[in-house]
Each structure stands twice: as C-alpha cells, then as structure tokens.
Design a protein around this motif. Structure first.
Motif, PDB file in Angstrom:
ATOM      1  N   ALA A  31       0.824  -1.211   0.000  1.00 29.75           N
ATOM      2  CA  ALA A  31       0.000   0.000   0.000  1.00 29.75           C
ATOM      3  C   ALA A  31       0.858   1.260   0.000  1.00 29.75           C
ATOM      4  O   ALA A  31       0.543   2.243  -0.676  1.00 29.75           O
ATOM      5  CB  ALA A  31      -0.928  -0.004   1.213  1.00 29.75           C
TER       6      ALA A  31
ATOM      7  N   TRP B 202      -7.310   3.835   5.276  1.00 31.38           N
ATOM      8  CA  TRP B 202      -6.743   3.092   4.144  1.00 31.38           C
ATOM      9  C   TRP B 202      -7.761   2.921   3.026  1.00 31.38           C
ATOM     10  O   TRP B 202      -7.412   2.961   1.839  1.00 31.38           O
ATOM     11  CB  TRP B 202      -6.194   1.745   4.613  1.00 31.38           C
ATOM     12  CG  TRP B 202      -4.915   1.907   5.368  1.00 31.38           C
ATOM     13  CD1 TRP B 202      -4.736   1.824   6.718  1.00 31.38           C
ATOM     14  CD2 TRP B 202      -3.644   2.244   4.818  1.00 31.38           C
ATOM     15  NE1 TRP B 202      -3.433   2.083   7.039  1.00 31.38           N
ATOM     16  CE2 TRP B 202      -2.731   2.347   5.893  1.00 31.38           C
ATOM     17  CE3 TRP B 202      -3.186   2.479   3.523  1.00 31.38           C
ATOM     18  CZ2 TRP B 202      -1.390   2.655   5.713  1.00 31.38           C
ATOM     19  CZ3 TRP B 202      -1.845   2.788   3.336  1.00 31.38           C
ATOM     20  CH2 TRP B 202      -0.962   2.876   4.423  1.00 31.38           C
TER      21      TRP B 202
ATOM     22  N   ALA C 205      -4.093  -1.427  -0.094  1.00 30.04           N
ATOM     23  CA  ALA C 205      -4.645  -0.491   0.886  1.00 30.04           C
ATOM     24  C   ALA C 205      -6.056  -0.910   1.277  1.00 30.04           C
ATOM     25  O   ALA C 205      -6.437  -0.859   2.458  1.00 30.04           O
ATOM     26  CB  ALA C 205      -4.642   0.925   0.311  1.00 30.04           C
TER      27      ALA C 205
END
Length: 660
Positions: free
Chosen positions: A303, A330, A311
C-alpha cells in the motif's frame, strides 16, 4: 579488432525494464557506474573517480574511456559521453559499443544504435544482445527478436531471459516458464512475480479438475414457503480482492500443493525486492492461512508503494481487528486511487452509521470506478429506505451488468410487488449464474404454484451449495417421501447451519428410533443426554417452542423438575399452549395449584381442550359449579373426542348437582 576482458564487460550489466515502462538505457548506464565502483577504490568520491578516469582516458586508456563515457551517459551528458564511447569502441571495447548504442537510441537514431548493439552482441555482449532483441521486437520482427534474446538469455543475462520469456509467453509457448525461472533465479523481481502467478494458475487449474457442465444438485425444503421467506442475498459486497489465496502445504513440484508452495516463495522473493503486486498476493496468501499479522505487514508494504488493492485489503484486516477508524483511512486512500471495492467499503461504513448521503456518494464513486457492486449497494440502500422505485433502477443496472445477487434482489422486489412473471426470469438468470439465494427463491416460487417437483429440484441445487433453509426443505420432502436416511442427512446439514426447525425435526427422527425407557432401577445413576435430546435443546435454545416443550418433557421424565419447569415456562411465555398446560401440571404436582390454574387458563384460551377440562375439574372441587360447567362447555368445543366426552359427563353431573 580485439575486445577487452572482464573488467570492461562489467560495464555492460543491465536491468531489463518491462514493456510499457522506461526503456532499458537508464538501467544499463546505472549498472555501468555501479560496476565501475567495484573496479577501483572504496574511499573515492564520484568526482574523484570521474577525474581519475578522465586523466586515464586523455592518456588513451580504452577501459577508462568506456567507464567515463558510461558515467557521462548516465548523467545525461550525451555530447560529453559520445567521443569517449566512440574512442573506446574503436579500440575494441564491446561495453562501449553497447553503451554507444544506448546513446544513439536516446538521440533517436534507432537503426544506428542497433548496428552498434549488433557489433557488441556478436562479440559476446549479453546486454547488447538483449537490447538488440528488444529493438527487433519493437519493430515486429519476432524471429530476429527471439534469436538475439535467446543469445542473451543463454549467457545467463537476467533481462534477456525475462524478455525471452515475455516473448514466448505472448505466443503461448510452454518454454516461457523455463526462462521466467532463469530470470527469477538471477534476482529479476518481475520474473519472480510472473513465475509465481504461473504456478498459482496451474495449481488452480489442477485443483478445479476437468470442466463440468450443468449444476450440482442436492436436497432442499420447507413445505409451502411464501414470498416472505425469499432470500435477498444482501450481504457485504465489498470484499478483499487482493489476489488469489493459496495454501502452502507440502507437495512435489508440479502437483497443486507443490506449485502453491513454490508460488508463495517466488511471491515472497519478489515482494522482498519491492514488487508491490507480489506483496499484495503474498499478503492474500497469508491472510487466507490465518497469519494476519504478517499479511498486514505485506499489505502495508504494498500500500505504501501505491497499490490501491493492498490499501483496501489492509483496511479490511484493520476493520476485522476492531480498528474501524484506521480501516477508513486506508479505504479512503484506496478509493481516491480508484479502487471501487474500497469505495464500497466506505459506503457500507457510512451506511452503518446512518450517514446515508455520504454512503450514497461512495457507492456512486465505486460505480464510477467500474465496480458494479456500487449499483447493487445503491439498490440495497434505497430499498432499506423504502425507495423501491429507485432500488429497482439500481438493481436493474447491476443485474444487466451481470451482478447475480442484484438480479436476485430485483426479482424479490418484483415478486413482492406482485409481478411474479417479471420476477421469474431474473431469479433464473441469477440462479444460473450461481446465486444460491436465487435457486432457493425459485424453489419458493414453484412451491407456491404447487409444482413440488420443480421446486424440489431448485431446493436441492441450493442445498448442494450450502443453503440452510434449502437443506431443511429437502429434508422435509424426504421425510414426506419416506426416505428417512436422506432426510436425516439433509436435516443434519440444515441444523448444523443454524436452523432451529431442522434441529427439531432431526431430533424427532432420532427420537422415534429410541427404545422405550424401562422403569428406573433403584440407585441407578442418571443417564446422559441422548443425541436427540441435544438437538432438541439446540432448537429450544434458539426459541423453538415445540422443542422447548419436548426438552421439558424429557427433563421431567428424568426427574429433573427444575429444568422441566424452566423449558415449559420458556415455551408458555412464548405462546405455546402445550407449554402452558404442562407447566400447569408440573406446578399442580408441586402444590402450586393457584399458579397452575393461571397457566391452564392461558392454554385453554389458546385452544387447549385438556387445559379447559382441568379447570373444570378444579372448579368442581372448589364447589364453583357454574364456573365448572362453563369450562366443560369450552372443553367439549375444543376436543379432542376423549376430552369432549369426559367434559360432557362432568357437565351433566354438575348440572344435576345444581338442580338437585
């Protein structure tokens, strides 16, 4: 002319840059400078190194001309680099010939560059052979490309091996895997990633076995189900799409287990070298195996390198760990990078908080990102707010895009609106696409038309896929047909899936097989609960009133008055007239006749004839003859026949006493 040895050859070492990224020139130049640093001093600065080579080059040293030309080329000083590279090339330095080709390619003289690469490649330069092969492939000359890339690969050049594998894979040549492996073993991270993907796909194909047609079928069923029982399939639509999970159990290479284990190792190797998609796949494998902490580390690594799917997956891990706020951070990052799954997750998060407008905005963002779940979730959102017309529009949009659960939800909506004809095709489309809920709903639809045979076939199909209520329906159908063995199998599946009705029916099947208990022996220990009693209890604990009554009866039979009273009371308070009657009997035996009368009265008002007769007898003993006759009349009306006959005789006796 002769060419120099290993020292100059070090300058040629390059790193292949995959298709549609920057060209190979920068990698070759960069490697040349790094190689030069290994040739000489450890304490020198770059400036001192350059100055040293410049002095040597001015004195006519071909090796220094080659190194200096590579240094300047890397810096972007093409005018400064060219005379040194040409000078070294004239002296027979094949690395310089290769780098001169790089320089000319950067200036747009592709054909002249290819000429120098050919000179270097013929002299044994693997990087030049790789560059020349790439040049021919870009021009569509695949035979020439394969020839030069193979020359490079067979000399152990990682970039050449990878480029050759890419060419062969494009042609579906089975030899591609060999060269992917060769490049991966030499540290090429993209090759390691693609090799892992190849192994993973092969294992998946082996596990799937030969393709089959038609649908598996399995049992199903509850009598006459109604539209209220329809399954909408409105579960979480935003899930981790981070790649294919894989187990890594031991297995020989070439077998599914061995391929998966090896795939994991190559994913790990590529991820350790910074390959973000490999890190994503590795995280998915570890997550599936339950190693969540390590999975989270790889998702985080991916990520941070900009992989939106990682993510998103990290967000789900955090959410499942109870850290919803970090999960949202996220998901937001992934959604802003265009991940529709993350946008759906944010929508669901805000919907759960009652923030409908924000949820709708994120669902629309998911839809704009190409995620059809966005339209489906918008349909669910509208349906929850009774905006059925809008819900239908969104369901249709998702259903036309192939979303099977949207097709099922649309059919449910149409059926509830009375449009069974419009609902059926959507149920069929969803079921054929694999929707278990739609298969179950088709069973309900056909059962409502008294087409039990077709209904059962759909129930069986849903049951085979693990649908609990469908398994119950099949079990009931088997009982009706006298197939007790099949009935038990399907009832066990449904009961194990949490169906209280299935647990009760399974218990009755097992109960019917139990031998009649003999009189208890004096001093004998209390028997352990049988399996049928355990199933009765499971159903009772889920609020099944008939099961509660039966558990109470079994407890009373064991002499456990307290437990019997508990279950009778549970059933009675839930509206069971048998529970109320049995509780009254138990209380009367324990001397609580007044409370017993209250429960009998509740049972009698619910239509229990024996309870009415008990109240009549109780009134007669108290001398309340008129009240007794009233309960007798009620008992005669309610039955059954035996009770009605006794109540009639008692009523006549009370009448004679009243008129005496």
């Amino acid at each position: 002319m002769g060419f120099m040895g290993d020292r100059a050859t070090l300058l040629e070492t390059g790193r292949f840059v995959q298709r549609h990224t920057k060209n190979a020139a920068d990698d070759i130049i960069e490697a040349a400078v790094a190689a030069d640093a290994t040739v000489d001093t450890t304490a020198e600065t770059e400036t001192e190194t350059e100055a040293r080579h410049r002095r040597a080059a001015e004195s006519g040293d071909a090796a220094s001309m080659s190194v200096l030309g590579a240094l300047l080329l890397r810096r972007g000083d093409l005018d400064g680099a060219e005379p040194y590279l040409r000078g070294a090339t004239a002296e027979g330095d094949r690395a310089a010939a290769n780098n001169l080709g790089v320089l000319l390619h950067q200036r747009g003289y592709a054909d002249e560059a290819a000429g120098w690469w050919r000179v270097a490649a013929v002299a044994g330069s693997a990087p030049a052979a790789h560059a020349l092969g790439r040049h021919h492939r870009e021009r569509g000359d695949e035979p020439a490309a394969e020839y030069w890339l193979r020359q490079s690969a067979e000399q152990g050049h990682a970039l050449g091996a990878y480029a050759l594998a890419d060419l062969l894979e494009h042609r579906s040549d089975v030899g591609a895997e060999r060269w992917l492996r060769s490049a991966a073993e030499r540290g090429h991270r993209e090759a390691a990633y693609r090799l892992a993907r190849t192994l993973e796909r092969r294992a998946a194909e082996a596990a799937a076995g030969p393709a089959t047609t038609g649908a598996a079928t399995a049992p199903h069923g509850i009598g006459a189900a109604t539209a209220d029982d329809l399954s909408t399939g409105a579960g979480r639509s935003a899930g981790t799409s981070a790649g294919t999970g894989a187990g890594t159990g031991p297995g020989a290479a070439g077998q599914p287990g061995g391929d998966l284990a090896e795939a994991e190792q190559w994913f790990r190797q590529a991820a350790a070298r910074g390959h973000r998609r490999a890190a994503l796949h590795l995280g998915a494998i570890l997550e599936k195996r339950g190693e969540l902490k390590e999975a989270g580390r790889w998702y985080l690594s991916s990520a941070k390198e900009g992989e939106a799917k990682a993510a998103c997956a990290l967000g789900f891990l955090l959410r499942d760990a109870g850290d919803e706020e970090s999960a949202a951070v996220w998901w937001l990052r992934a959604a802003q990078d265009g991940d529709g799954n993350a946008a759906n997750a944010l929508g669901a998060l805000h919907a759960a908080r009652g923030e409908q407008q924000t949820a709708e905005r994120w669902y629309r963002a998911a839809m704009d990102a190409g995620d059809v779940n966005g339209a489906y979730n918008l349909g669910l959102l509208c349906a929850a707010q009774d905006r059925n017309q809008q819900a239908e529009q969104w369901y249709r949009r998702a259903a036309y895009a192939g979303h099977r659960e949207a097709a099922n939800a649309l059919a449910v909506l149409l059926l509830q609106a009375g449009d069974a004809g419009g609902a059926e095709p959507w149920f069929s489309k969803a079921a054929e696409a694999g929707s278990v809920d739609a298969a179950f709903n088709l069973g309900i639809l056909y059962a409502g038309r008294d087409d039990d045979r077709t209904a059962l076939s759909w129930y069986e199909r849903a049951a085979a896929a693990g649908h609990t209520e469908a398994a119950l329906q099949v079990g009931i159908a088997c009982l009706r047909d006298g197939d007790e063995q099949s009935a038990e199998r399907h009832l066990r599946c449904a009961a194990g899936g949490g169906s209280a009705e299935a647990a009760f029916r399974l218990a009755t099947v097992l109960d019917a097989r139990r031998p009649e208990p003999g009189p208890p022996a004096l001093g004998a220990s209390r028997e352990e609960k049988s399996e049928c009693e355990e199933w009765y209890e499971r159903a009772a604990q889920q609020g099944h009133r008939r099961a509660q009554v039966r558990v109470g009866m079994l407890a009373a039979g064991r002499g456990d008055v307290a437990e019997a009273a508990h279950w009778y009371r549970e059933a009675a308070e839930a509206g069971s007239r048998n529970g109320a009657f049995n509780l009254g009997l138990l209380l009367a035996r324990e001397g609580s006749e007044r409370e017993a009368a209250l429960w009998w009265a509740r049972a009698a008002r619910a239509g229990h004839g024996r309870a009415a007769l008990r109240l009549a007898l109780l009134a007669a003993r108290r001398g309340e003859l008129t009240e007794g006759r009233r309960w007798c009349a009620h008992a005669v009306e309610l039955g059954p026949a035996e009770v009605a006959e006794r109540a009639a005789r008692l009523s006549e006796a009370l009448h004679q006493e009243l008129t005496a």
